[in-house]
Design an enzyme around this catalytic site. Structure first.
Site, short mmCIF file in Angstrom:
data_model
loop_
_atom_site.label_atom_id
_atom_site.label_comp_id
_atom_site.label_asym_id
_atom_site.label_seq_id
_atom_site.Cartn_x
_atom_site.Cartn_y
_atom_site.Cartn_z
N CYS A 39 55.50 39.29 -57.66
CA CYS A 39 54.55 38.36 -58.27
C CYS A 39 54.10 37.30 -57.26
O CYS A 39 53.29 36.45 -57.59
CB CYS A 39 55.14 37.72 -59.52
SG CYS A 39 56.61 36.73 -59.22
N CYS A 43 62.47 34.71 -64.24
CA CYS A 43 61.90 33.64 -63.41
C CYS A 43 62.97 32.60 -63.09
O CYS A 43 62.92 31.96 -62.04
CB CYS A 43 60.74 32.96 -64.13
SG CYS A 43 59.52 34.13 -64.72
FE1 FES Z 1 57.70 35.46 -61.21
FE2 FES Z 1 57.72 33.63 -63.12
S1 FES Z 1 56.34 35.25 -62.87
S2 FES Z 1 58.78 33.59 -61.27
#
Ligand code: FES
Length: 145
Positions: A34, A103
């Site tokens: 991400c 996360c």
């Molecule tokens: Fe990866 Fe929250 S989407 S840390």
């Protein structure tokens, strides 16, 4: 509501954001999936975390968990900070949606990496204290946004 009031509070008003120029333990973890990055700065004196700051290029849950995590280790001993788990942080935030639990791992990993850096700077092998640092990418595979 999807996010607890505590999460919203720490997301909109995060504590301990920034850098510490005189930090003696710095850790950065990132996630290729991400693109989120977390950097943690610790100032440790006599085994106590005198100050802590973090910077993140990450989602709201990453910001909230890091803010809470820094509050939970500030003024604590290195030993106590090593015991901090992401589940304790999530509990203190009164929960996160399941898809966002991963996360919270960034904050724990960044703190552990910064503590490992602190030990390394003293010429001490951090592995017995910090353990093998897990690759956050592995923890993060279920993290979608
Ligand atoms: Fe990866 Fe929250 S989407 S840390």
């Amino acid at each position: 509501m999807l996010y607890s009031e505590k999460v919203m509070d720490h997301f909109t008003n995060p504590r301990n954001v920034g850098e510490l120029p005189d930090a003696n333990g710095v850790g950065e973890v990132g996630n290729a999936k991400c693109g989120d990055i977390m950097k943690m700065y610790l100032k440790i004196e006599n085994g106590v975390i005198e100050d802590v700051k973090f910077k993140t290029f990450g989602c709201g849950a990453a910001i909230a968990t890091s803010s809470m995590a820094t509050e939970m280790i500030k003024g604590k001993t290195v030993d106590d900070a090593l015991k901090l788990t992401n589940s304790a942080v999530v509990e203190a935030l009164e929960g996160l949606p399941p898809v966002k639990i991963h996360c919270s791992v960034l904050a724990e990993q960044a703190i552990k990496t910064a503590l490992a850096d602190y030990y390394t700077r003293q010429g001490i092998d951090p592995t017995p204290f910090v353990g093998e640092l897990k690759d956050p990418d592995e923890e993060h595979l279920a993290c979608e946004r």
